[in-house]
Design a protein around this motif. Structure first.
Motif, PDB file in Angstrom:
ATOM      1  N   ARG A 144       0.831  -1.192   0.000  1.00  0.00           N
ATOM      2  CA  ARG A 144       0.000   0.000   0.000  1.00  0.00           C
ATOM      3  C   ARG A 144       0.875   1.255   0.000  1.00  0.00           C
ATOM      4  N   ALA A 145       0.305   2.329  -0.475  1.00  0.00           N
ATOM      5  CA  ALA A 145       1.058   3.558  -0.682  1.00  0.00           C
ATOM      6  C   ALA A 145       1.522   4.168   0.633  1.00  0.00           C
ATOM      7  N   GLN A 146       2.752   4.646   0.626  1.00  0.00           N
ATOM      8  CA  GLN A 146       3.285   5.412   1.747  1.00  0.00           C
ATOM      9  C   GLN A 146       2.521   6.726   1.872  1.00  0.00           C
ATOM     10  N   THR A 151       8.151   7.774  -0.772  1.00  0.00           N
ATOM     11  CA  THR A 151       8.943   6.864   0.043  1.00  0.00           C
ATOM     12  C   THR A 151       8.898   7.329   1.493  1.00  0.00           C
ATOM     13  N   ARG A 152       9.372   6.492   2.399  1.00  0.00           N
ATOM     14  CA  ARG A 152       9.432   6.882   3.813  1.00  0.00           C
ATOM     15  C   ARG A 152      10.364   8.081   3.998  1.00  0.00           C
ATOM     16  N   LEU A 173       4.922  14.954  14.255  1.00  0.00           N
ATOM     17  CA  LEU A 173       4.368  14.320  13.054  1.00  0.00           C
ATOM     18  C   LEU A 173       5.136  13.052  12.681  1.00  0.00           C
ATOM     19  N   ASP A 174       5.719  12.405  13.677  1.00  0.00           N
ATOM     20  CA  ASP A 174       6.414  11.141  13.413  1.00  0.00           C
ATOM     21  C   ASP A 174       5.420  10.049  13.015  1.00  0.00           C
ATOM     22  N   GLY A 175       4.242  10.023  13.652  1.00  0.00           N
ATOM     23  CA  GLY A 175       3.261   8.983  13.366  1.00  0.00           C
ATOM     24  C   GLY A 175       2.867   8.890  11.906  1.00  0.00           C
ATOM     25  N   PRO A 176       2.485  10.008  11.271  1.00  0.00           N
ATOM     26  CA  PRO A 176       2.085   9.936   9.860  1.00  0.00           C
ATOM     27  C   PRO A 176       3.163   9.403   8.922  1.00  0.00           C
ATOM     28  N   THR A 177       4.447   9.586   9.263  1.00  0.00           N
ATOM     29  CA  THR A 177       5.503   9.096   8.373  1.00  0.00           C
ATOM     30  C   THR A 177       5.573   7.576   8.362  1.00  0.00           C
ATOM     31  N   ASP A 232       4.671  27.161  -2.065  1.00  0.00           N
ATOM     32  CA  ASP A 232       3.550  27.384  -1.159  1.00  0.00           C
ATOM     33  C   ASP A 232       3.421  26.174  -0.240  1.00  0.00           C
ATOM     34  N   SER A 233       3.238  24.986  -0.805  1.00  0.00           N
ATOM     35  CA  SER A 233       3.220  23.775   0.013  1.00  0.00           C
ATOM     36  C   SER A 233       4.508  23.706   0.847  1.00  0.00           C
ATOM     37  N   ALA A 234       4.406  23.158   2.058  1.00  0.00           N
ATOM     38  CA  ALA A 234       5.535  23.166   2.985  1.00  0.00           C
ATOM     39  C   ALA A 234       6.805  22.619   2.342  1.00  0.00           C
ATOM     40  N   ALA A 235       6.674  21.559   1.584  1.00  0.00           N
ATOM     41  CA  ALA A 235       7.810  20.988   0.866  1.00  0.00           C
ATOM     42  C   ALA A 235       7.286  20.251  -0.356  1.00  0.00           C
ATOM     43  N   VAL A 236       7.815  20.590  -1.506  1.00  0.00           N
ATOM     44  CA  VAL A 236       7.464  19.892  -2.747  1.00  0.00           C
ATOM     45  C   VAL A 236       8.726  19.196  -3.230  1.00  0.00           C
ATOM     46  N   ILE A 237       8.684  17.870  -3.266  1.00  0.00           N
ATOM     47  CA  ILE A 237       9.862  17.100  -3.665  1.00  0.00           C
ATOM     48  C   ILE A 237       9.689  16.694  -5.121  1.00  0.00           C
TER      49      ILE A 237
END
Length: 430
Positions: A144-146, A151-152, A173-177, A232-237
């Motif tokens: 299932r998707a991360q 990726t993690r 925000l460790d839980g959501p990762t 704008d988004s906090a981080a765009v990878i």
């Protein structure tokens, strides 16, 4: 809190208490408690969350208490400190869990893919988009998707950026990762073409912030496109590994950000015209917070949008009336600022040329309409009081009823479906 974490907490409490039992029961209880703690740790492998580390620290201190055989008051103080650490760790594990995404309610499996496009009209502006779509049957064991990223590692980068934007430490925000959703990456799309739902996140938000909602809509037959807005988004990878950090601030040029987001939505709608399963003749612009304002602006500028969903977003003061029907969900009104925001929103909706709806949801807060209730502390002022999964279910049921009517021509009683969830105001066509 996971089963392993609960086992560690209970075993740790037993270990502390064992020091004060009658001598005959003391040692057997302590040995059994240690076994229970080790079993809980084994269940939690290969990674142990930081709240559990607090509990394990209490266990080490509890072991030291056993050395204080005849020194009663130091042992009492140490035992109290142990219980405080256990309470802190256990409370944090409960309040900040690894999110468990509700099972999508529709009949279709869900696939997800990430795409990146460059807008030639705006100096090759890179826009990263995540699609959730109805998929062919997938194996129950398919990975299932991360959550929060491809990726993690990417998820950790995004979570740290989100936490920094909110002024919170990264460990919050460790839980959501550590979470995975129900979608399968790059699953084969189901046969047919599906109405399109474009989504713009909140200020500093990221494309995945409404994953539970997006997956549920996809299971019901929609193609949902969540948009990362660069700078704008906090981080765009990006696909090449570069990270574009946010440049927005709460007191910056809001109108400019809304305009940029609206342009992103229009650009993505154009590019989706070349994606096989996407039926862009039936498209909704949606968004949360400032993303809701951007959705309204994009619909004002682009008649290709058939409908609009605004999830608790205050529109720009110069927002013009819309030709499309709008569903606006708002949090429970509590102060003058809320009243002013709703008055402006109602004025805009009332001036439109299609029937629109404003629904005020009792017990809701601004983040109720996102994934946040799944992993933030259940504090009413923060995530509302509807509950972790009930918040998601409310957002899905209201928006799905509206989209079924506006994009699919459903003849179901839309006002009745909406009014079950709050105070409904219908804005007749102007």
């Amino acid at each position: 809190m996971s089963i392993g974490e609960l086992v560690v907490v209970l075993g740790s409490v037993a270990l502390v208490v064992s020091r004060w039992l009658p001598s005959a029961a003391r040692r057997p209880t302590a040995v059994a408690a240690v076994v229970v703690v080790l079993a809980g740790v084994a269940v939690g492998l290969p990674e142990i969350r930081w709240p559990v580390m607090l509990v394990l620290a209490a266990d080490l201190l509890a072991a030291a208490v056993w050395l204080l055989r005849r020194r009663r008051w130091p042992a009492v103080s140490a035992s109290v400190a142990c219980l405080a650490l256990i309470a802190a760790g256990g409370g944090a594990a409960w309040a900040l869990p690894v999110p468990e995404f509700p099972e999508p309610s529709g009949p279709a499996a869900v696939g997800t893919s990430v795409m990146q496009w460059a807008d030639p009209a705006r100096d090759q502006r890179p826009v990263v988009v995540q699609l959730w779509y109805p998929a062919q049957a997938v194996s129950p064991g398919a990975p299932r998707a991360q959550y929060l990223g491809r990726t993690r590692r990417e998820a950790k980068t995004v979570a740290a950026a989100e936490a920094a934007y909110l002024g919170a430490p990264a460990f919050v925000l460790d839980g959501p990762t550590r979470a995975h959703s129900h979608a399968v990456v790059d699953a084969t799309p189901a046969a047919g073409r599906f109405p399109v739902v474009l989504f713009s996140p909140g200020l500093g938000g990221v494309r995945t912030q409404n994953t539970a909602w997006a997956e549920d809509l996809a299971s019901r037959g929609y193609l949902v496109a969540g948009v990362d807005h660069p700078y704008d988004s906090a981080a765009v990878i990006l696909a090449d590994g570069r990270t574009l950090r946010t440049r927005v601030t709460a007191d910056g040029d809001r109108a400019a950000w809304v305009a940029a987001r609206a342009a992103d939505l229009r650009f993505v709608l154009t590019r989706l015209g070349g994606v096989g399963p996407a039926d862009t003749t039936r498209a909704a612009a949606t968004g949360h917070s400032i993303g809701g304002a951007a959705a309204m602006r994009a619909a004002e500028q682009d008649p290709r949008f058939t409908a609009v969903v605004n999830l608790d977003g205050g529109p720009d003061p110069d927002q013009g009336p819309l030709r499309q029907p709008v569903l606006a969900l708002t949090h429970e009104l509590k102060d003058r600022a809320d009243t002013d925001y709703v008055a402006l929103l109602s004025k805009i909706l009332g001036g439109g040329s299609a029937t629109s709806y404003r629904l005020t949801v009792p017990g809701s807060a601004h983040l109720t309409f996102t994934d946040a209730p799944l992993f933030l502390p259940p504090v009413p002022s923060l995530a509302g009081s509807l509950g972790r999964t009930a918040s998601v279910r409310m957002t899905v049921e209201t928006t799905a009823a509206f989209l079924d009517t506006t994009l699919r021509g459903s003849t179901a009683d839309l006002p009745a479906a909406l009014s079950r969830h709050g105070e409904l105001h219908t804005m007749p066509a102007g």
